[in-house]
Design an enzyme around this catalytic site. Structure first.
Site, mmCIF file in Angstrom:
data_model
loop_
_atom_site.group_PDB
_atom_site.id
_atom_site.type_symbol
_atom_site.label_atom_id
_atom_site.label_comp_id
_atom_site.label_asym_id
_atom_site.label_seq_id
_atom_site.Cartn_x
_atom_site.Cartn_y
_atom_site.Cartn_z
ATOM 1 N N ASP A 220 0.858 -1.188 0.000
ATOM 2 C CA ASP A 220 0.000 0.000 0.000
ATOM 3 C C ASP A 220 0.893 1.236 0.000
ATOM 4 O O ASP A 220 2.122 1.124 0.007
ATOM 5 C CB ASP A 220 -0.948 -0.001 1.210
ATOM 6 C CG ASP A 220 -2.296 0.670 0.891
ATOM 7 O OD1 ASP A 220 -2.278 1.778 0.316
ATOM 8 O OD2 ASP A 220 -3.349 0.097 1.207
ATOM 9 N N HIS A 258 -12.719 -0.622 -7.646
ATOM 10 C CA HIS A 258 -13.940 0.196 -7.704
ATOM 11 C C HIS A 258 -13.672 1.660 -7.344
ATOM 12 O O HIS A 258 -14.527 2.528 -7.554
ATOM 13 C CB HIS A 258 -15.053 -0.401 -6.834
ATOM 14 C CG HIS A 258 -14.895 -0.214 -5.358
ATOM 15 N ND1 HIS A 258 -15.954 -0.375 -4.485
ATOM 16 C CD2 HIS A 258 -13.814 0.100 -4.583
ATOM 17 C CE1 HIS A 258 -15.529 -0.145 -3.244
ATOM 18 N NE2 HIS A 258 -14.248 0.131 -3.289
#
Length: 353
Positions: A220, A258
């Site tokens: 991340d 998304h």
């Protein structure tokens, strides 16, 4: 006007009033979480009185009549139970937990408390007031409300970053149970797995715990992994998925794609292809698949998530199977398979060959 038409008009009016005030439900829910009402009831191991709830609230002088009105609303929504307990000289009302309020326990292993806190935070509610503006002008609602995109805002605001990370970690725990059960042997054949956008590493830690043969990599942004705890069998790597993704046998992404436009997703997926070390490797995508005529428990939530993406992200959206197919093909994945699981997203397996 015919009586039937009059009745339809009245019904329409009532429904608009209901939609207009639907925010009241989420504010009452937030109030219950802030006051730890579910925790107070749980600590007594059974239904308790209003005064017992009040005595557990962190306040020297809680307003009992206000509390009674909040409880009446929450009982009506089946978040808590209410029943009359007769005693000599009258009776008293006892409040108990339901299957819903068990998800509002702060210390429970599976809890939606961090998500309730995040989604109802003033910083995340403000962009919703810009929906009409972005339809007229384009742009992103979060940026119009705060002057930054959500990821930049998190970077500049450590408190918000912590709230966001806690919310993502709580959903990771919940999803993990369902994914491990629903995916069965999907993790069996790989030696290494990268969780792209893995937050503080809760998801990959659970996968490695269930499949100790896997070398787990939690990947991340640097400021995200900087707050990540140590997990056995997992290494934390900071970086940018738009630049390069660490090499592994397979890539895992939960609720990442998304957040992004088609162009961004294709770039991420192409980087996934480069990172996969063997042709038999795969990308495991955990994301919503929108179905127009479906009618299961989470359908309304999936539609809400689509608007959530519109408000909080830059070009993010929920996609139909056809839209997923197009994305994967453009990124160079020749085959895919959708596995339905009993939760909000599905599992989409994408293969190189």
């Amino acid at each position: 006007m015919e009586p039937q038409e009059t009745l339809a008009m009245v019904q329409g009016q009532a429904e608009i009033w209901q939609h207009m005030f639907s925010f009241v439900d989420s504010m009452a829910l937030k109030c219950a979480v802030e006051l730890r009402i579910a925790d107070i009831i749980y600590s007594h191991s059974g239904p308790i009185t209003l005064s017992q709830i009040a005595s557990g609230i962190d306040s020297s002088s809680p307003d009992i009549p206000y509390l009674a009105r909040i409880m009446r609303s929450l009982v009506r929504k089946n978040i808590f139970t209410e029943h009359h307990h007769p005693v000599e000289g009258g009776g008293e009302t006892l409040y108990g937990l339901t299957q819903m309020s068990k998800w509002l326990l702060h210390e429970a292993e599976l809890s939606l408390v961090p998500m309730v806190i995040m989604q109802n935070h003033p910083l995340l509610l403000a962009p919703w007031h810009c929906l009409g503006q972005i339809i007229k002008e384009g742009g992103t609602a979060f940026n119009k409300a705060h002057g930054y995109e959500v990821w930049d805002f998190a970077l500049k605001n450590p408190d918000f970053n912590n709230i966001f990370n806690d919310a993502m970690a709580c959903t990771a725990k919940i999803m993990m149970r369902v994914i491990v059960a629903g995916y069965k042997d999907g993790f069996g054949s790989m030696g290494s797995l990268v969780d792209v956008g893995g937050g503080t590493g809760g998801m990959i830690a659970e996968i490695v715990k269930a499949h100790p043969h896997i070398k787990g990599i939690n990947f991340d942004l640097p400021h995200v992994v900087a707050t990540a705890p140590l997990h056995e069998g997992v290494s934390h790597v900071g970086g940018d998925m738009f630049d390069v993704i660490p090499n592994a046998d397979a890539i895992f992404m939960k609720w990442v794609l998304h957040d992004w436009s088609d162009e961004h997703c294709i770039k991420i997926l192409k980087n996934c292809r480069k990172a996969i070390q063997q042709k038999s490797g795969k990308v495991i995508i955990v994301d919503i698949v929108v179905e127009k005529d479906s009618n299961d428990l989470f359908d309304e939530i999936r539609m809400a998530f689509d608007l959530l993406m519109m408000v909080h992200t830059t070009g993010g959206k929920e996609r139909t199977e056809l839209e997923w197919k197009k994305l994967l093909e453009e990124a160079g994945f020749t085959r895919y398979k959708i596995i339905k699981i009993p939760t909000i997203p599905s599992i989409i397996e994408a293969y190189l060959e």
